[in-house]
Design an enzyme around this catalytic site. Structure first.
Site, PDB file in Angstrom:
ATOM      1  CD  GLU A  37      46.522  43.167  28.848  1.00 28.40           C
ATOM      2  OE1 GLU A  37      46.444  42.789  30.026  1.00 28.40           O
ATOM      3  OE2 GLU A  37      46.099  42.664  27.357  1.00 28.40           O
TER       4      GLU A  37
ATOM      5  CD  GLU B 184      49.149  42.713  24.729  1.00 26.79           C
ATOM      6  OE1 GLU B 184      49.163  41.537  25.698  1.00 26.79           O
ATOM      7  OE2 GLU B 184      49.568  44.064  25.132  1.00 26.79           O
TER       8      GLU B 184
END
Ligand code: GAL
Ligand code: ZN
Length: 664
Positions: A142, A317
């Site tokens: 991320e 995710e």
């Protein structure tokens, strides 16, 4: 569709690994992602690599039949590294060092960090790059999360100066491009140029736009350093990174380049709570149940992610129960993670990896759910995964085809940043404006791809550009050629206003888009809340287009040069002036929207346009709360409500249970 899970072997006693692996397989999971935060475990002391645990973990998971994704662990430089090389730590906009103790504590321009990142990635890739138990790599984790896209340290200052030198060549050119004469800020030495933080009042927006570009490029370059190594040392593995949906401090189009595919981390209840305000004006969120998330918000993120490379993506995710990082972190009712997974598939996801296998017993994410609860008992996610397995045949068939949208929405991060720096109207954001059109298209069951300005438009029937703020000749020409071939182009307010260096153009508005649109913008105004301007039809060419709701927020007075006026303002400061025009090009048209539309107005216009130009709608009358997407010839219906819904598709009625899906 393949399903997987995120696993942290380093969080558990090794004697659990085989049990966990066997349980993962027992519910049909095929993929497991590991190691993205495990630098310290791999290299507890500089240069001293500990592979035993990772070798065993990989062997154990693989022996159970799982395919592995390895994360490069660079989001978490260990304390020893930070202590020895404190210059790797980032500095925030207030000039404070951001210390270790959590994650993402590094500067993307730090030479020392480059060197150590290279070292750890190389070591990992040399060891596992040719390992057939591993299928691919996730770079870092991320990028930009926790407000880390922009660093204000000394390395960044020097790198920014060098970046500017390459861009402008001379200080005269830079001063001119920035309009630095304003407030006496012309530079006479490159070393005088600071990062645009800690100024008394707002800094020069041309300097800031360049800094945003530079900061984004810095992360892209940092990723490239890892990508190049992985390409060289793991030639048969895929490489991806996990993105953050509507996050926009990084130019995701650039970050996606060179990856095999992109992924994003989808937390529907979390995003709706914390990111929803980015897309809806304050207080204007539609009401969905508290534990289902907002399908417009999540669908928008899916469509945006798909459009980055215009190919199927992964959910790296996927929320499987409650999260731990919002205000309320609510539980989730059965059926919902399954619905979310289908929703992702509907927008082009080929793989869903759930976060995480088992709820952690310690540290920052103790309150986060897993497929197993803390006591290693099946939690809600277990049955969700089983129900997805039970319909795998249908899911696989559905995801075998690509999404097939005929409408494109244009997204450009530099345009977004330019508006962000001078929104002119409180609450005006580039993304909200885009989102209005996305919601209208979704409500009409018209599939859409969110694509970059440079995308090839040939597959589309319609291209919508809510704001083309920065002038781009090439884009104007391509849009005109697209229209000439029969395409429908829709361009909205605030277009053609800026030059590439974020100054105002000296050409009449809408700048380089004037020939394309056949209209001039004579005046523009932001409106305070509650002030509205009525709209009325101005020509038989607008037959069937009734926009009863008045225009608000932002209005532009259009003057038709070669275009046809479709709607005029019937009240307010531009009463009698054109509000919507249409310029014919060959067999297509270019429409100019003179005001900031509401979802309802955009929807009325698009329904009219779709009917006139035979743009396919998946469902004629979609009940509120039901969504439709398409892959190949198959339409997916998704009910996000807690009551059953009936939907008619092609003359046949389909009943959808609460939070249920159907492929038709
Ligand atoms: C993601 C992150 C994961 C974990 C998760 C919790 O943003 O990549 O490492 O922190 O959130 O929801
Ligand atoms: Zn820095």
């Amino acid at each position: 569709m393949q399903l997987g899970v995120c696993y942290y072997p380093e969080h558990w006693n090794p004697n659990r690994w085989a049990i966990d692996a066997q349980q993962m397989r027992s519910i049909g999971l095929e993929i497991v992602r590991i190691a993205e935060f495990s630098w310290q475990k791999i290299e507890p002391v500089e240069g001293n690599y500990q592979w035993d645990w990772l070798d065993t973990a990989i062997e154990t998971l693989s022996a159970a039949g799982l395919k592995l994704i390895l994360g490069t662990p660079t989001a978490t430089p260990p304390p020893w590294l930070c202590q020895q090389y404190p210059e790797i730590l980032p500095v925030d906009a207030l000039g404070h060092t951001r210390h270790y103790g959590s994650r993402r504590h590094y500067c993307p321009n730090s030479p020392a960090y480059h060197q150590h990142s290279q070292r750890i990635v190389q070591a990992l890739a040399e060891r596992y790059g040719h390992d057939s138990r591993v299928i691919g790599w996730q770079i870092d984790n991320e990028f930009g999360d926790h407000d880390t896209a922009r660093c204000y340290c000394q390395h960044c200052t020097h790198a920014y100066q060098a970046w500017l030198k390459t861009r402008y060549g001379t200080l005269e050119t830079l001063n001119e491009a920035w309009g630095a004469v304003f407030w006496s800020q012309s530079y006479t030495d490159w070393a005088q140029i600071r990062l645009p933080n800690l100024t008394v009042v707002n800094p020069n927006p041309s300097a800031v736009l360049d800094y945003y570009r530079f900061a984004s490029d810095s992360v892209v370059n940092y990723q490239k350093l890892q990508l190049d190594l992985l390409r060289q040392l793991a030639p048969s593995h895929f490489v991806t990174t996990n993105l953050l949906g509507s996050y926009h401090d990084l130019d995701y189009h650039k970050l996606a380049q060179g990856l095999d595919f992109v992924s994003w981390d989808s937390y529907p209840t979390g995003y709706t709570e914390t990111h929803g305000h980015r897309l809806y004006p304050p207080g204007e969120r539609p009401q969905f149940a508290f534990d289902v998330g907002d399908p417009y918000v999540i669908g928008f993120c899916h469509a945006l992610t798909y459009g980055l490379l215009r190919r199927p993506f992964w959910i790296m995710e996927q929320q499987i129960g409650n999260v731990n990082w919002t205000d309320y972190n609510t539980g989730v009712r059965p059926g919902t993670p399954r619905l979310w997974s289908w929703h992702a598939a509907g927008h082009g996801a080929d793989v869903v990896v759930f976060f995480r296998w088992r709820a952690c017993l310690f540290a920052q994410e103790q309150y986060h759910s897993g497929v197993l609860n803390h006591a290693a008992e099946p939690a809600l996610g277990w049955d969700e995964i089983l129900s997805l397995q039970a319909e795998q045949a249908e899911l696989k068939q559905f995801t075998a085809q690509p999404p097939t949208a005929k409408v494109a929405l244009l997204l450009d991060y530099e345009n977004l940043w330019a508006i962000q720096l001078q929104p002119h109207r409180k609450e005006f954001t580039y993304l909200r404006h885009l989102f209005v059109w996305y919601c209208a298209l979704q409500a009409l069951a018209i599939p859409v791809e969110i694509v970059a300005h440079r995308a090839d438009f040939s597959q589309f029937q319609c291209v919508i550009a809510p704001t083309l703020h920065i002038n781009d000749d090439g884009l104007a020409e391509r849009l005109q050629a697209f229209a000439a071939q029969g395409g429908q182009v829709v361009v909205g307010i605030r277009s053609g206003f800026k030059t590439e260096s974020n100054r105002v153009t000296d050409a009449p508005l809408p700048g380089v888009y004037r020939t394309l649109l056949g209209s001039k913008v004579q005046a523009w105004s932001s409106l305070p809340p509650q002030v509205q301007c009525a709209l009325e039809s101005a020509s038989p060419a607008a037959a069937g287009l009734h926009i009863a709701e008045p225009a608000g927020q932002w209005v532009e007075s259009l003057h038709s040069e070669t275009s046809q006026v479709l709607l005029t303002y019937a009240s307010g400061l531009y009463s009698g002036k054109a509000a919507l025009t249409c310029q014919a090009h060959g067999s297509g048209n270019a429409y100019t929207f003179g005001w900031y539309p509401s979802v309802g107005q955009a929807r009325t216009f698009l329904a009219w346009l779709a009917e006139r130009h035979a743009m396919p709608r998946l469902v004629e009358a979609l009940p509120y709360g039901v969504f439709a997407t398409q892959r190949g010839a198959q339409t997916l219906l998704l009910n996000f409500l807690d009551t059953p819904q009936d939907v008619e598709v092609g003359g046949r009625r389909h009943s959808l249970a609460a939070r249920d899906v159907k492929v038709v």
